[in-house]
Design a protein around this motif. Structure first.
Motif, mmCIF file in Angstrom:
data_model
loop_
_atom_site.group_PDB
_atom_site.id
_atom_site.type_symbol
_atom_site.label_atom_id
_atom_site.label_comp_id
_atom_site.label_asym_id
_atom_site.label_seq_id
_atom_site.Cartn_x
_atom_site.Cartn_y
_atom_site.Cartn_z
ATOM 1 N N ARG A 270 -4.731 -5.260 -3.492
ATOM 2 C CA ARG A 270 -4.355 -3.891 -2.735
ATOM 3 C C ARG A 270 -5.027 -2.584 -3.093
ATOM 4 O O ARG A 270 -6.079 -2.008 -2.416
ATOM 5 N N LYS A 271 -4.982 -2.660 -4.583
ATOM 6 C CA LYS A 271 -5.889 -1.544 -5.155
ATOM 7 C C LYS A 271 -7.306 -1.474 -5.160
ATOM 8 O O LYS A 271 -8.002 -0.607 -5.289
ATOM 9 N N GLU A 272 -7.754 -2.829 -5.149
ATOM 10 C CA GLU A 272 -9.212 -3.066 -4.975
ATOM 11 C C GLU A 272 -9.677 -2.824 -3.978
ATOM 12 O O GLU A 272 -11.110 -2.387 -3.801
ATOM 13 N N LYS A 273 -8.902 -2.935 -2.820
ATOM 14 C CA LYS A 273 -9.425 -2.644 -1.275
ATOM 15 C C LYS A 273 -9.275 -0.995 -1.066
ATOM 16 O O LYS A 273 -9.780 -0.714 -0.207
ATOM 17 N N GLY A 274 -8.501 -0.346 -2.058
ATOM 18 C CA GLY A 274 -8.279 1.001 -1.795
ATOM 19 C C GLY A 274 -7.084 1.290 -0.970
ATOM 20 O O GLY A 274 -7.405 2.442 -0.237
ATOM 21 N N PHE A 275 -6.320 0.392 -0.847
ATOM 22 C CA PHE A 275 -5.354 0.591 0.449
ATOM 23 C C PHE A 275 -4.035 1.219 -0.489
ATOM 24 O O PHE A 275 -3.769 0.897 -1.658
ATOM 25 N N ASP B 207 -5.967 -12.262 4.966
ATOM 26 C CA ASP B 207 -7.351 -11.369 5.783
ATOM 27 C C ASP B 207 -7.395 -10.007 5.219
ATOM 28 O O ASP B 207 -8.524 -9.538 5.053
ATOM 29 N N ALA B 208 -6.163 -9.322 5.288
ATOM 30 C CA ALA B 208 -6.400 -7.816 4.803
ATOM 31 C C ALA B 208 -6.887 -7.800 3.407
ATOM 32 O O ALA B 208 -7.460 -6.725 3.216
ATOM 33 N N LEU B 209 -6.340 -8.613 2.482
ATOM 34 C CA LEU B 209 -6.798 -8.361 1.121
ATOM 35 C C LEU B 209 -8.037 -9.339 0.879
ATOM 36 O O LEU B 209 -8.328 -9.514 -0.299
ATOM 37 N N ASP B 210 -8.878 -9.817 1.821
ATOM 38 C CA ASP B 210 -9.860 -10.702 1.510
ATOM 39 C C ASP B 210 -10.016 -11.782 0.548
ATOM 40 O O ASP B 210 -10.697 -12.054 -0.371
ATOM 41 N N LEU C 141 -1.554 -0.870 4.054
ATOM 42 C CA LEU C 141 -1.287 -2.355 4.131
ATOM 43 C C LEU C 141 -0.384 -2.752 5.171
ATOM 44 O O LEU C 141 -0.314 -3.594 5.887
ATOM 45 N N ALA C 142 0.615 -1.808 4.927
ATOM 46 C CA ALA C 142 1.894 -2.185 5.851
ATOM 47 C C ALA C 142 1.404 -1.852 7.396
ATOM 48 O O ALA C 142 1.869 -2.807 8.198
ATOM 49 N N GLN C 143 0.816 -0.801 7.502
ATOM 50 C CA GLN C 143 0.273 -0.602 8.782
ATOM 51 C C GLN C 143 -0.693 -1.849 9.487
ATOM 52 O O GLN C 143 -0.353 -2.144 10.647
ATOM 53 N N LYS C 144 -1.442 -2.357 8.678
ATOM 54 C CA LYS C 144 -2.355 -3.435 8.962
ATOM 55 C C LYS C 144 -1.334 -4.742 9.466
ATOM 56 O O LYS C 144 -1.943 -5.481 10.228
ATOM 57 N N LEU C 145 -0.298 -5.075 8.861
ATOM 58 C CA LEU C 145 0.508 -6.387 8.965
ATOM 59 C C LEU C 145 1.653 -5.752 10.070
ATOM 60 O O LEU C 145 2.613 -6.758 10.028
ATOM 61 N N MET C 146 1.824 -4.624 10.167
ATOM 62 C CA MET C 146 2.985 -3.977 11.199
ATOM 63 C C MET C 146 4.403 -4.500 10.529
ATOM 64 O O MET C 146 5.275 -4.939 11.183
ATOM 65 N N VAL C 147 4.295 -4.118 9.091
ATOM 66 C CA VAL C 147 5.689 -4.051 8.612
ATOM 67 C C VAL C 147 5.900 -2.580 8.055
ATOM 68 O O VAL C 147 4.862 -1.728 7.904
ATOM 69 N N SER C 148 6.971 -2.386 7.299
ATOM 70 C CA SER C 148 7.295 -1.045 6.608
ATOM 71 C C SER C 148 6.630 -1.229 5.376
ATOM 72 O O SER C 148 6.526 -2.170 4.575
ATOM 73 N N ASP C 149 6.500 -0.102 4.853
ATOM 74 C CA ASP C 149 5.849 0.050 3.414
ATOM 75 C C ASP C 149 6.984 -0.353 2.306
ATOM 76 O O ASP C 149 6.369 -0.513 1.240
ATOM 77 N N LYS C 150 8.090 -0.239 2.748
ATOM 78 C CA LYS C 150 9.320 -0.606 1.855
ATOM 79 C C LYS C 150 9.215 -2.093 1.745
ATOM 80 O O LYS C 150 9.344 -2.811 0.416
#
Length: 252
Positions: free
Chosen positions: A17-22, A58-61, A27-36
Motif C-alpha cells: 500500500r505504501k509503495e503505491k502511495g495509498f 489488483d489494487a496492490l498490483d 485502499l478502502a475506497q477502492k475495495l468498498m470497505v471501511s478504513d478500519k
C-alpha cells in the motif's frame, strides 16, 4: 496445506500500500470497505473476505498467489496442481471468522434484534397512552411480518452461499421455510452478504416505522385510517424486493 500468518499478511499489504502511495482510506475506497477494516488487516487482527482477494491483489498490483504467500514471487502464476489446491484451500478457510469473532457477531445481532423488539413494544405502549389504536390490524400485520423476517435475517440467515452459486447463475434460494426467487438477479458470494445485511436493517426499520405511521395516520385520517393503513402496507412490503434488487445488482 499451510496457514496464513496474519502478521506477515498484514505487513505485506501495508508495504504494498505504501509503495503505491495509498492511504488506508484510499485502499478502502477502492475495495468498498471501511478504513478500519484495512487497519485490522495490516495490524494482523483480521483477514479480508475471500471475495476481496482479487480486487485487493489488483489494487496492490500483485497476484493472488503473492498475496497469499505474503511475498513477491518471480513465477507467481507457475503453480503445480498441489500448490494451487493448497492456496485455494487456504483462501477458503482463512476468510472464515474465528470462533470468538463469530460468537461476538451473533451476540451483536441478537442485541439489535431484541432492541428492535423492545422499541416496538414501547411504541405500542405510547400509542395506548395517547389513546390511539395500538392494535390496528394493518400495523400489527406489517410490523409482525417484519419482526418475523427479522428473526430469520438477524439470527439465522447464512452469510455465505455454497460455492456452486459462484459457478452458476442461480436466481433462487431456500433455507428452511425461507424461500426467495428473483427474476434477472443472480445470487453469489459477492452480493449475498450485502443483500442479507440490507434485509436485516429493512426488517428493523419496517417494524419501527409502521407504528409511527399508524399513530400519525389515525390523527390525520381518523376513521379512514384503517383503509389508508392497508394501502400503506403495500409499498412497505414491496420495499423488501427493492432492497434485494438494489443490493444484489450493486454488488453482482
Amino acid at each position: 496445506m499451510f496457514e496464513i500468518n496474519k502478521d506477515a499478511f498484514g505487513g505485506f499489504v501495508q508495504m504494498l500500500r505504501k509503495e503505491k502511495g495509498f492511504s488506508q482510506k484510499d485502499l478502502a475506497q477502492k475495495l468498498m470497505v471501511s478504513d478500519k477494516a484495512v487497519s485490522k488487516w495490516e495490524t494482523g487482527h483480521s483477514l479480508p473476505d475471500i471475495t476481496l482477494l482479487v480486487p485487493l491483489s489488483d489494487a496492490l498490483d500483485v497476484t493472488v498467489t503473492e498475496l497469499l504467500e505474503c511475498k513477491r514471487m518471480e513465477n507467481a502464476v507457475d503453480l503445480t496442481p498441489e500448490e494451487a489446491e493448497a492456496l485455494v484451500k487456504t483462501a477458503i478457510t482463512f476468510s472464515e471468522p474465528e470462533g470468538n469473532v463469530k460468537r461476538e457477531i451473533k451476540r451483536e445481532r441478537l442485541f439489535i434484534y431484541l432492541g428492535t423488539f423492545a422499541l416496538f413494544g414501547a411504541e405500542l405502549a405510547v400509542l395506548y397512552c395517547l389513546g390511539l389504536c395500538w392494535h390496528n390490524e394493518a400495523m400489527l400485520l406489517c410490523s409482525g411480518m417484519s419482526l418475523g423476517f427479522g428473526a430469520y435475517f438477524w439470527l439465522f440467515a447464512k452469510d455465505r452461499l455454497p460455492s456452486y452459486y459462484d459457478e452458476n447463475k442461480i436466481s433462487s434460494y431456500s433455507d428452511g421455510i425461507f424461500r426467495i426467487n428473483t427474476v434477472g438477479l443472480y445470487y453469489n458470494n459477492r452480493n449475498w452478504k450485502h443483500i442479507i445485511n440490507g434485509l436485516r436493517w429493512w426488517s428493523s426499520l419496517c417494524t419501527l416505522v409502521y407504528p409511527v405511521l399508524s399513530g400519525l395516520g389515525e390523527i390525520v385520517f381518523h376513521e379512514a385510517w384503517e383503509f389508508v393503513g392497508w394501502v400503506l402496507a403495500i409499498p412497505l412490503m414491496i420495499s423488501l424486493f427493492g432492497v434485494i434488487y438494489r443490493q444484489g445488482k450493486k454488488y453482482e
